[in-house]
Design an enzyme around this catalytic site. Sequence first.
Site, mmCIF file in Angstrom:
data_model
loop_
_atom_site.group_PDB
_atom_site.id
_atom_site.type_symbol
_atom_site.label_atom_id
_atom_site.label_comp_id
_atom_site.label_asym_id
_atom_site.label_seq_id
_atom_site.Cartn_x
_atom_site.Cartn_y
_atom_site.Cartn_z
ATOM 1 N N SER A 26 -17.456 7.698 -32.087
ATOM 2 C CA SER A 26 -17.085 6.027 -32.314
ATOM 3 C C SER A 26 -16.686 4.915 -31.911
ATOM 4 O O SER A 26 -16.571 4.231 -30.944
ATOM 5 C CB SER A 26 -16.004 6.573 -33.286
ATOM 6 O OG SER A 26 -15.217 4.907 -33.789
ATOM 7 N N ALA A 75 -11.090 -3.954 -26.233
ATOM 8 C CA ALA A 75 -10.055 -4.469 -27.737
ATOM 9 C C ALA A 75 -10.953 -5.340 -28.741
ATOM 10 O O ALA A 75 -10.808 -6.226 -29.233
ATOM 11 C CB ALA A 75 -9.393 -5.871 -26.940
ATOM 12 N N ILE A 76 -12.093 -4.364 -29.264
ATOM 13 C CA ILE A 76 -12.893 -4.763 -30.669
ATOM 14 C C ILE A 76 -12.039 -5.099 -31.633
ATOM 15 O O ILE A 76 -11.705 -5.727 -32.329
ATOM 16 C CB ILE A 76 -13.638 -3.819 -31.047
ATOM 17 C CG1 ILE A 76 -14.917 -3.441 -29.695
ATOM 18 C CG2 ILE A 76 -14.198 -4.304 -32.130
ATOM 19 C CD1 ILE A 76 -15.899 -4.252 -28.974
ATOM 20 N N ASN A 111 -15.799 7.479 -38.764
ATOM 21 C CA ASN A 111 -14.705 7.670 -38.395
ATOM 22 C C ASN A 111 -13.803 6.525 -39.564
ATOM 23 O O ASN A 111 -14.079 5.669 -39.195
ATOM 24 C CB ASN A 111 -14.839 7.010 -37.126
ATOM 25 C CG ASN A 111 -13.395 6.645 -35.803
ATOM 26 O OD1 ASN A 111 -12.801 5.750 -36.217
ATOM 27 N ND2 ASN A 111 -12.850 7.464 -35.248
ATOM 28 N N CYS A 144 -6.170 4.380 -32.005
ATOM 29 C CA CYS A 144 -6.828 3.175 -30.994
ATOM 30 C C CYS A 144 -5.925 2.176 -30.574
ATOM 31 O O CYS A 144 -4.822 1.742 -30.847
ATOM 32 C CB CYS A 144 -7.263 2.414 -32.583
ATOM 33 S SG CYS A 144 -8.315 0.449 -31.459
ATOM 34 N N LYS A 179 -8.730 12.155 -34.229
ATOM 35 C CA LYS A 179 -8.030 11.829 -32.860
ATOM 36 C C LYS A 179 -7.306 11.304 -31.878
ATOM 37 O O LYS A 179 -6.778 10.771 -32.834
ATOM 38 C CB LYS A 179 -10.020 10.292 -32.649
ATOM 39 C CG LYS A 179 -10.061 10.152 -30.816
ATOM 40 C CD LYS A 179 -11.572 9.833 -31.479
ATOM 41 C CE LYS A 179 -12.125 8.853 -30.508
ATOM 42 N NZ LYS A 179 -13.442 8.301 -30.249
ATOM 43 N N ILE A 205 -11.248 11.928 -26.179
ATOM 44 C CA ILE A 205 -9.929 11.728 -25.811
ATOM 45 C C ILE A 205 -10.231 9.823 -26.867
ATOM 46 O O ILE A 205 -11.931 9.546 -26.645
ATOM 47 C CB ILE A 205 -9.474 11.125 -24.905
ATOM 48 C CG1 ILE A 205 -9.913 10.258 -23.612
ATOM 49 C CG2 ILE A 205 -8.592 12.629 -24.289
ATOM 50 C CD1 ILE A 205 -9.455 10.240 -22.305
ATOM 51 N N GLY A 231 -15.209 4.488 -19.995
ATOM 52 C CA GLY A 231 -15.670 5.373 -19.490
ATOM 53 C C GLY A 231 -16.012 6.498 -18.083
ATOM 54 O O GLY A 231 -15.011 7.502 -18.434
ATOM 55 N N GLY A 258 -15.792 8.862 -20.998
ATOM 56 C CA GLY A 258 -16.764 9.157 -19.636
ATOM 57 C C GLY A 258 -17.412 10.545 -19.306
ATOM 58 O O GLY A 258 -18.145 10.971 -18.141
HETATM 59 C C1 LIG Z 1 -16.329 -0.863 -27.620
HETATM 60 C C2 LIG Z 1 -15.777 0.116 -27.894
HETATM 61 C C3 LIG Z 1 -15.283 0.760 -29.401
HETATM 62 C C4 LIG Z 1 -15.061 1.799 -30.054
HETATM 63 N N1 LIG Z 1 -14.539 2.491 -31.082
HETATM 64 C C5 LIG Z 1 -13.795 2.735 -31.853
HETATM 65 C C6 LIG Z 1 -13.012 2.994 -33.100
HETATM 66 O O1 LIG Z 1 -13.281 2.631 -33.921
HETATM 67 N N2 LIG Z 1 -12.788 4.530 -33.602
HETATM 68 C C7 LIG Z 1 -12.645 5.325 -32.319
HETATM 69 O O2 LIG Z 1 -11.939 6.275 -32.893
HETATM 70 N N3 LIG Z 1 -12.457 5.187 -30.954
HETATM 71 C C8 LIG Z 1 -13.454 3.828 -30.913
HETATM 72 N N4 LIG Z 1 -14.059 3.743 -29.352
HETATM 73 C C9 LIG Z 1 -13.463 5.287 -28.488
HETATM 74 C C10 LIG Z 1 -15.000 5.738 -27.973
HETATM 75 O O3 LIG Z 1 -15.203 6.577 -29.339
HETATM 76 C C11 LIG Z 1 -14.181 7.228 -27.159
HETATM 77 O O4 LIG Z 1 -13.245 7.687 -27.642
HETATM 78 C C12 LIG Z 1 -14.124 6.720 -25.717
HETATM 79 O O5 LIG Z 1 -14.411 5.301 -25.751
HETATM 80 C C13 LIG Z 1 -13.996 7.708 -24.039
HETATM 81 O O6 LIG Z 1 -15.300 7.852 -24.039
HETATM 82 P P1 LIG Z 1 -16.172 6.975 -23.241
HETATM 83 O O7 LIG Z 1 -15.225 7.215 -21.864
HETATM 84 O O8 LIG Z 1 -17.372 7.737 -22.851
HETATM 85 O O9 LIG Z 1 -16.708 5.210 -23.647
HETATM 86 C C14 LIG Z 1 -14.161 2.982 -29.266
HETATM 87 C C15 LIG Z 1 -14.870 2.288 -27.933
HETATM 88 C C16 LIG Z 1 -15.358 1.829 -26.849
HETATM 89 C C17 LIG Z 1 -16.199 1.054 -25.274
#
Ligand SMILES: Cc1cc2nc3c(=O)[nH]c(=O)nc-3n(C[C@H](O)[C@H](O)[C@H](O)COP(=O)(O)O)c2cc1C
Length: 321
Positions: A26, A75-76, A111, A144, A179, A205, A231, A258
């Site tokens: 998401s 920090a969207i 989500n 979040c 989540k 996570i 990441g 990541g």
């Molecule tokens: C730019 C951005 C926006 C995200 N927005 C959401 C969101 O709206 N809802 C949510 O449950 N997780 C959100 N996440 C978390 C990701 O879904 C994911 O759980 C987290 O980034 C770890 O995975 P990654 O390291 O592969 O990015 C967001 C992550 C990023 C980087």
Amino acid sequence: MGMTGKVDMSVSLGPLRLSSPVATASGTFGYGMEYSGAVDYSLLGAVTAKGICLEPWPGNPLPRYAEVPGGLVNAIGLQGTGVEHFLEKTVPFYDIRVNRPLGRKLPLIVNIWGKSVDEYAKVASLVSADASGVVSAIEMNVSCPNVKAGGHTFGQDPAVLAETVSAVRKASSLPLFVKLAPNVPSMYPYVKACEDAGADALSLINTLPAMVIDVKSRRPVLGNITGGLSGRAVHPVAVKAVFDARKATKLPILAMGGVYGANDAIELMLAGADAVAVGTATFTNPAAAGEIYRGIEEYCRENGFSSVGEITSAANPEAAR
Ligand SMILES: Cc1cc2nc3c(=O)[nH]c(=O)nc-3n(C[C@H](O)[C@H](O)[C@H](O)COP(=O)(O)O)c2cc1C
């Protein structure tokens, strides 16, 4: 099975059957259709849409991203169009742009988040009432770190978590994912709260609370001051969280954190995940999810696994399954 035999890449996440163990995370894949042309959707198991709440939500002030070694701090603030617009405009568009060319339904996981327990339940019931059949599951974001009233508070107290998950469970008959955050003293009470409240699966996570300061201006880089780290840097944290959750429950786990290559995905499966989601990696390599699918398939062939589920069950002797 020989080295060239076909690998069964399908997995089940509770009631949800996926043709591939690789989904998108998401917030990193728009509302699902934006990557058409960049990624081979036929290799995806599911798409998770950006978090949606009851009303349109502007998110946090700019800047919203800061790149750091090994990851990204964002920090969207859960910017979104609101559930009504999402169901009326976005979901049909997803059906046209993704499902139609594919010739089948690619599961869309929606989500959701809310500012109160009631709001979570309201959003869930509206999403569930959608008659188009395009939405396959709900993923509750209770973790979040970027919106004070929107998530974190609901996932940091097992009693509040149980209440919130129960309310959503009552409001929706769709498969329900919760989540969770990894930054808790122990995963156990949170996992149990989800299980007892009727969740079908866990997503692990979310990002980790983080902060970046610009030494020249001596100010925080992000408009929101703090953000969430994602990441490569969070990958080992995800592996540990999945491992701990797997010891506590038999609930299916969709793991993220990541995942940049097949090895990262396989590692999470070896910790007990049933499927993985690709997040931040998509920003630097839009085709990542498809490549990860191919890599997992190759790993299965090389190791004589006839189905991808064997990776999960071949490992983690401590697992409670
Ligand atoms: C730019 C951005 C926006 C995200 N927005 C959401 C969101 O709206 N809802 C949510 O449950 N997780 C959100 N996440 C978390 C990701 O879904 C994911 O759980 C987290 O980034 C770890 O995975 P990654 O390291 O592969 O990015 C967001 C992550 C990023 C980087």
